[in-house]
Design an enzyme around this catalytic site. Structure first.
Site, PDB file in Angstrom:
ATOM      1  N   GLY A  31     -12.654   4.797 -18.362  1.00  0.00           N
ATOM      2  CA  GLY A  31     -13.930   4.345 -18.108  1.00  0.00           C
ATOM      3  C   GLY A  31     -15.005   4.196 -19.478  1.00  0.00           C
ATOM      4  O   GLY A  31     -14.482   4.306 -20.333  1.00  0.00           O
ATOM      5  N   HIS A  37     -13.053  -2.543 -24.750  1.00  0.00           N
ATOM      6  CA  HIS A  37     -12.328  -2.642 -23.339  1.00  0.00           C
ATOM      7  C   HIS A  37     -12.359  -3.870 -22.682  1.00  0.00           C
ATOM      8  O   HIS A  37     -11.573  -4.528 -21.956  1.00  0.00           O
ATOM      9  CB  HIS A  37     -12.807  -1.761 -22.157  1.00  0.00           C
ATOM     10  CG  HIS A  37     -12.901  -0.174 -22.539  1.00  0.00           C
ATOM     11  ND1 HIS A  37     -13.726   0.650 -23.096  1.00  0.00           N
ATOM     12  CD2 HIS A  37     -11.766   0.729 -22.589  1.00  0.00           C
ATOM     13  CE1 HIS A  37     -13.507   1.881 -23.395  1.00  0.00           C
ATOM     14  NE2 HIS A  37     -12.242   1.906 -23.166  1.00  0.00           N
TER      15      HIS A  37
END
Ligand code: PAF
Length: 283
Positions: A31, A37
């Site tokens: 996260g 990402h």
């Protein structure tokens, strides 16, 4: 985007996609998603019909004195970013789902050799935690392809080795590091840096590139380079953990004859541990 919190829901969706002949790409994360990402997701979308992302801050890969509790948790913002990229599913297991018997009773996966050097030496048990959670996630998601950042170079080698050693039918993709304009590698941990540290941080990359240039110019005394650049980093305000020139695949100390090398660096700014790496090909 579907959100799954149980393994059963995830497996159900996976079964339907398999029956429909869809290939599945997987991007495991902890996260606090940044462009690094998102680049993994974009790459997964290029190569697969369906993309699943997981968010799980894995307690097994944090040492006792590390930043598990402080690790940034930004689920709402993460979901928005993933939806904007048209991700098909987000898997959000809890620690109880991942480790129902607790960490002490959990079967683990350990990749010998490459897990024990550089970051593995500084963070004992870290790669056991990574290898175990990634194996579990692979078994849950059963992807055809999985995507990892080259920023965590050693982690990528550990995962490639575990897939090979355990005969998993999963293709591992390494995706180049996303950097800020200053050269600083994007990382969730950059958020811990204060303003002054943010000014200093890009020097890590600049010194790494200078070391790379020294090697390309013919310098082969790697221990001498490691000592020099460790001292230079300390002088610039870092506390150096290591500067290391390694064989790019085995991660053993490089010899003067090796052709494919990787420079691996880890250094602290205050309490924040930053890592970076660059490959050097002499062939
Ligand atoms: O790179 C990460 O974010 C983590 O180490 C991973 C691969 C998601 C395992 O927890």
């Amino acid at each position: 985007m579907k959100n799954f919190t149980t393994i059963a829901e995830l497996r159900d969706a996976r079964k339907n996609w398999r029956q429909a002949g869809k290939t599945v790409g997987f991007v495991p994360t902890m996260g606090n998603l940044h462009n690094g990402h998102l680049q993994l997701v974009r790459e997964a979308k290029k190569h697969c019909d369906m993309v699943i992302v997981s968010i799980f801050v894995n307690p097994m890969q944090f040492g006792a004195n590390e930043d598990l509790d402080a690790y940034p948790r930004t689920l709402d913002a993460d979901q928005q970013k993933l939806m904007s990229l048209d991700v098909d599913a987000l898997f959000l297991p809890t620690a109880d789902i991942m480790y129902p018997k607790g960490l002490d009773q959990q079967t683990f996966v350990e990749v010998p050799g490459i897990s024990d050097v550089v970051c593995g030496a500084s963070r004992p048990g870290h790669f056991r935690g990574v290898a175990t959670v990634v194996t579990k996630l692979f078994n849950m998601v059963q992807p055809e392809r999985a995507f990892f950042g080259e920023k965590d170079y050693q982690q990528l080698q550990v995962i490639k080795a575990l897939v090979e050693d355990l005969s998993m039918d999963i293709q591992i993709y390494g995706v180049p590091t996303e950097r800020e304009a200053s050269g600083l590698a994007m990382s969730s941990r950059n958020g811990y840096l204060d303003e002054a540290q943010r000014q200093t941080a890009p020097a890590l990359n600049a010194m790494m590139m200078s070391l790379r240039e020294d090697i390309l110019q013919g310098e082969r005394d790697y221990p001498k380079l490691e000592t020099k650049y460790s001292a230079d980093l300390n002088a610039a305000g870092f506390t150096t953990d290591y500067v290391s020139v390694r064989h790019a695949r085995t991660l053993q100390n490089a010899s003067a004859e090796d052709q494919e090398l990787v420079i691996l660096i880890a250094a602290y700014l205050g309490k924040t541990r930053l890592i970076d790496n660059v490959q050097v090909s002499l062939s």
